[in-house]
Design an enzyme around this catalytic site. Structure first.
Site, PDB file in Angstrom:
ATOM      1  N   CYS A 187      12.878   2.605   2.361  1.00 38.46           N
ATOM      2  CA  CYS A 187      14.127   3.349   2.372  1.00 38.46           C
ATOM      3  C   CYS A 187      13.938   4.693   1.680  1.00 38.46           C
ATOM      4  O   CYS A 187      13.301   4.776   0.641  1.00 38.46           O
ATOM      5  CB  CYS A 187      15.284   2.620   1.693  1.00 38.46           C
ATOM      6  SG  CYS A 187      15.715   1.069   2.485  1.00 38.46           S
TER       7      CYS A 187
ATOM      8  N   ARG B  85       9.353   6.485   5.018  1.00 39.42           N
ATOM      9  CA  ARG B  85       9.666   5.380   4.106  1.00 39.42           C
ATOM     10  C   ARG B  85      10.401   4.233   4.797  1.00 39.42           C
ATOM     11  O   ARG B  85      10.598   3.165   4.208  1.00 39.42           O
ATOM     12  CB  ARG B  85      10.527   5.893   2.944  1.00 39.42           C
ATOM     13  CG  ARG B  85       9.872   6.955   2.136  1.00 39.42           C
ATOM     14  CD  ARG B  85      10.770   7.414   1.023  1.00 39.42           C
ATOM     15  NE  ARG B  85      10.920   6.393   0.010  1.00 39.42           N
ATOM     16  CZ  ARG B  85      10.106   6.235  -1.023  1.00 39.42           C
ATOM     17  NH1 ARG B  85       9.102   7.053  -1.178  1.00 39.42           N
ATOM     18  NH2 ARG B  85      10.293   5.281  -1.898  1.00 39.42           N
TER      19      ARG B  85
ATOM     20  N   GLY C  31      15.908  -0.807  -2.406  1.00 37.77           N
ATOM     21  CA  GLY C  31      15.551  -1.971  -3.227  1.00 37.77           C
ATOM     22  C   GLY C  31      16.286  -3.207  -2.749  1.00 37.77           C
ATOM     23  O   GLY C  31      16.801  -3.246  -1.625  1.00 37.77           O
TER      24      GLY C  31
ATOM     25  N   GLU D 244     -10.800  -2.809   6.583  1.00 41.01           N
ATOM     26  CA  GLU D 244      -9.963  -1.616   6.762  1.00 41.01           C
ATOM     27  C   GLU D 244      -9.844  -1.259   8.249  1.00 41.01           C
ATOM     28  O   GLU D 244      -8.768  -0.915   8.728  1.00 41.01           O
ATOM     29  CB  GLU D 244     -10.552  -0.463   5.928  1.00 41.01           C
ATOM     30  CG  GLU D 244      -9.843   0.869   6.033  1.00 41.01           C
ATOM     31  CD  GLU D 244      -8.379   0.863   5.582  1.00 41.01           C
ATOM     32  OE1 GLU D 244      -7.913  -0.132   5.041  1.00 41.01           O
ATOM     33  OE2 GLU D 244      -7.702   1.871   5.838  1.00 41.01           O
TER      34      GLU D 244
ATOM     35  N   LYS E 130      -6.273  -1.197  10.245  1.00 39.78           N
ATOM     36  CA  LYS E 130      -5.794  -0.004  10.952  1.00 39.78           C
ATOM     37  C   LYS E 130      -5.418  -0.373  12.391  1.00 39.78           C
ATOM     38  O   LYS E 130      -4.409   0.076  12.918  1.00 39.78           O
ATOM     39  CB  LYS E 130      -6.874   1.089  10.991  1.00 39.78           C
ATOM     40  CG  LYS E 130      -7.054   1.846   9.705  1.00 39.78           C
ATOM     41  CD  LYS E 130      -5.911   2.816   9.466  1.00 39.78           C
ATOM     42  CE  LYS E 130      -5.682   3.121   8.022  1.00 39.78           C
ATOM     43  NZ  LYS E 130      -5.252   2.077   7.119  1.00 39.78           N
TER      44      LYS E 130
ATOM     45  N   HIS F 173     -20.097 -19.306  10.108  1.00 37.13           N
ATOM     46  CA  HIS F 173     -19.371 -20.414   9.474  1.00 37.13           C
ATOM     47  C   HIS F 173     -18.023 -20.665  10.148  1.00 37.13           C
ATOM     48  O   HIS F 173     -17.167 -21.338   9.582  1.00 37.13           O
ATOM     49  CB  HIS F 173     -19.181 -20.129   7.983  1.00 37.13           C
ATOM     50  CG  HIS F 173     -20.479 -20.010   7.252  1.00 37.13           C
ATOM     51  ND1 HIS F 173     -21.302 -21.084   7.015  1.00 37.13           N
ATOM     52  CD2 HIS F 173     -21.130 -18.926   6.761  1.00 37.13           C
ATOM     53  CE1 HIS F 173     -22.390 -20.678   6.379  1.00 37.13           C
ATOM     54  NE2 HIS F 173     -22.314 -19.358   6.223  1.00 37.13           N
TER      55      HIS F 173
ATOM     56  N   LYS G 210       6.020   3.240   4.654  1.00 38.48           N
ATOM     57  CA  LYS G 210       4.898   3.791   3.894  1.00 38.48           C
ATOM     58  C   LYS G 210       4.821   3.200   2.491  1.00 38.48           C
ATOM     59  O   LYS G 210       3.755   2.904   1.986  1.00 38.48           O
ATOM     60  CB  LYS G 210       5.077   5.311   3.819  1.00 38.48           C
ATOM     61  CG  LYS G 210       3.984   6.024   3.073  1.00 38.48           C
ATOM     62  CD  LYS G 210       2.799   6.225   3.961  1.00 38.48           C
ATOM     63  CE  LYS G 210       1.646   6.881   3.266  1.00 38.48           C
ATOM     64  NZ  LYS G 210       0.374   6.549   3.908  1.00 38.48           N
TER      65      LYS G 210
END
Ligand code: M6R
Length: 615
Positions: free
Chosen positions: A2, A27, A102, A484, A488, A507, A610
């Site tokens: 947010c 955000r 929050g 990584e 992505k 394995h 983000k």
């Protein structure tokens, strides 16, 4: 999660706020909304979906001009992303408008109390209770600030709030607990936002609010108090980057711009930290040599991409300091019983410095007496404030949700940290440290060289657009790179992808391989790691024998790998622990290209935000 923005001043408040929301949209982008006070009335527009939907609504149904406004971009937690659940939320008489970042943990109880006294709640959110509570508190003092003080005393959880009211049309009131809130100080105008990018085109003068503080803004004044009404301590600072850093600058996508900025970000992170004698000079490091000498264990905690940097940090600490080291996922660490004491150094890595899982893990570490060092990209972040010391990465603003340049600078930071600990503890020969530092200084050039492979990487990516699943394998420092690369791909191309330690394949995971299965292999340096190189060649042969199509990332001059891999992406020859700095770059491009080909929003992938400020 947010984005919050508020403005009071002589400009058109709505356009300042919408412009701020554009910069905060990374955000969260489930819905967006704004409220203005005009002619002593609150007016709201809000819409599910990205900010462009709200902008069209504002085009069709404009708001009156105003000098005070708030805006919100949402990442949904309580209530589905629809128009009603979008912020701002109002009380029944439409006199108080609230935006929130929050989770209010006791909202169900507060909601039940409000309903019992006849209040009708319109949405499914936790936030709406605040608007109704403000309405019931306000008549007692006729002060929005005092009403906010009363309301926050009843809330539990993480709640950064901003409110405006038709009762006090030129006032903006914010409250901060556990999620970020920054004040922008202007001339004849003031701002509130989750992040400085929302107001940096207007002012570079910022105030970092502390935990449990309330701020009251008019166009001419800024007053900050603690939740209990006492005078608050706060920190004022100048923002050291400008608006161009947060814009696309001719690139089609923020992510592509940020990938291209990596050599510079690495250079900036190194700047001033290695002196002309090849000695690490951490003038900004606030942990004394005496304390460092007492450290017996180093634990990295982080989430997502930052955790992958932590894994590399663990290898570097083991290698250079010979101290025991671990890397832990913050959300797991936080609920375990880690063995820590005052001789433990906990290194919390976070681009945003606001990731709740990491913040909670830091709290947990401090409770056990550990020293905490933050590695963060964000000045004024909660993590920086909570830690005993901070090592800033200097990646500049990272807007695309998928982390790229922040990751590379985190890798540089953990390597520097390991070398610094080794230097202070004198466990590694100075000449050896000096040699590694020389190699690190060459890395921005090496990354530039890798960036030249982009066209080849894009071609390879397109070939795999219909793959069901893509596996990534690596050994040692190549293992976090494999993780990584897979992360992505999942987050951008929405494809199934897994990263494995190459030795683990046999394995179990090798059962996934069938004819044509793509396997991307991060090949250790033939020159620096001949034994590991040999092992990975065996792993390539094992998957090839089962029909896999292998793309190898291997250093220039490694002709052995060409005998087995279907395609080879060349990397400059660099020492093993630095290889992630070059090997990750093609995987970033690979994921971005697949996402583009599939028609996805590369900068704002679905379901993500983000900065993850909830647990
Ligand atoms: O801000 P942080 O570094 O604490 O964020 C941690 C993760 O949420 C973040 O790295 C996430 O995994 C990225 N979107 C990955 O690209």
């Amino acid at each position: 999660m947010c984005g919050i923005v508020g403005y009071v001043g002589s400009k058109q408040a709505l356009s300042v706020v919408v412009d701020g929301l554009r910069r905060l949209e990374y955000r969260g982008y489930d819905s967006a909304g704004v409220a203005v006070v005009s002619e002593n009335k609150l007016k709201v527009r809000k819409k599910a979906g990205k900010l462009t939907k709200l902008e069209s609504l504002l085009g069709d149904d404009p708001l009156p001009s105003s000098t005070c406004a708030i805006g919100h971009t949402r990442w949904a937690t309580h209530g589905i992303p629809n128009d009603i659940n979008a912020h701002p939320h109002l009380d029944q008489d439409q006199k108080f408008a609230v935006i929130h970042n929050g989770i209010i943990e006791n909202f169900a109880q507060l909601r039940a109390e409000l309903e019992a006294t006849g209040t009708n709640l319109a949405s499914d959110t936790d936030t709406e209770v605040v608007a109704h509570l403000l309405a019931s508190e306000y008549p007692k003092t006729k002060s929005l600030t005092k009403a906010m003080q009363q309301v926050v005393s009843r809330l539990r959880g993480a709640f950064t709030l901003v409110a405006i009211s038709s009762e006090e049309p030129d006032l903006l009131v914010g409250a901060r607990r556990n999620s970020p809130l920054v004040v922008g100080r202007g001339i004849g105008e003031n701002f509130l936002a989750s992040d400085v990018s929302a107001f940096i085109s207007h002012t570079k003068s910022a105030i970092e609010l502390g935990q449990d503080q309330i701020v009251e803004l008019t166009s001419e004044s800024i007053k900050i108090i603690n939740f209990d009404g006492s005078d608050a301590l706060f920190k004022e600072y100048e923002i050291d980057w400008d608006i161009s850093a947060a814009e696309k600058g001719g690139y089609e996508l923020f992510m592509l711009k940020e990938i291209a900025e990596q050599p510079q970000a690495v250079r900036d992170t190194l700047a001033g930290r290695i002196n002309e004698k090849g000695i690490l000079n951490f003038s900004d490091f606030q942990i004394s040599d005496e304390t460092i000498k007492e450290i017996k264990k180093v634990v990295f905690i982080a989430c997502g991409t930052a955790f992958h940097a932590g894994l590399i940090g663990k290898y570097a600490v083991e290698r250079w300091t010979r101290l025991p080291s671990e890397a832990e996922i913050a959300s797991e660490f936080r609920y375990r019983d880690p063995i820590l004491d005052k001789e433990s150094l906990v290194v919390a890595i976070s681009q945003s410095g606001e990731t709740m899982d990491t913040l909670m893990a830091v709290k947990h570490a401090k409770e056990q007496g550990a020293k905490v060092l933050a590695i963060t990209n964000t000045q004024g972040s909660t993590l920086g404030r909570e830690a005993d010391a901070v090592l800033y990465t200097r990646a500049g603003p990272e807007v695309a949700v998928a982390s790229t340049k922040a990751f590379l600078t985190q890798v540089v930071a953990v390597e520097l940290l390991a070398l610094y600990l080794a230097q202070v503890k004198a466990v590694t020969q100075t000449s050896e440290i000096k040699k590694v530092l020389e190699d690190i200084l060459d890395m921005s050039h090496a990354i530039d060289v890798v960036l030249d492979t982009m066209p080849q990487v894009k071609e390879i990516a397109e070939k795999y657009k219909s793959a069901k699943s893509i596996l990534f394998i690596g050994r040692q420092a190549g293992y976090p790179v494999a993780l990584e690369g897979a992360l992505k791909l999942k987050e951008l191309a929405y494809m199934h992808a897994e990263g494995f330690a190459a030795g683990e394949l046999k394995h179990g995971p090798i059962a996934l391989i069938e004819a044509g299965s793509p396997v991307i292999v991060i090949v250790p340096s033939l020159e620096h790691d001949p034994i590991l190189h040999e092992k990975i060649i065996s792993n390539i042969q094992e998957v090839k024998a089962r029909g896999a199509s292998v793309v190898a990332l291997a250093e220039a001059g490694d002709e052995v790998v060409s005998l087995y891999a279907d395609q080879v992406i060349r990397l400059p020859k660099v020492p093993s622990l630095l290889q992630p700095l070059v090997a990750t770059v093609p995987l970033q491009v690979f994921a971005a290209q697949l996402a583009k080909v599939k028609g996805h929003d590369v900068d704002q992938p679905r379901n993500l935000a983000k900065s993850v400020t909830v647990e």
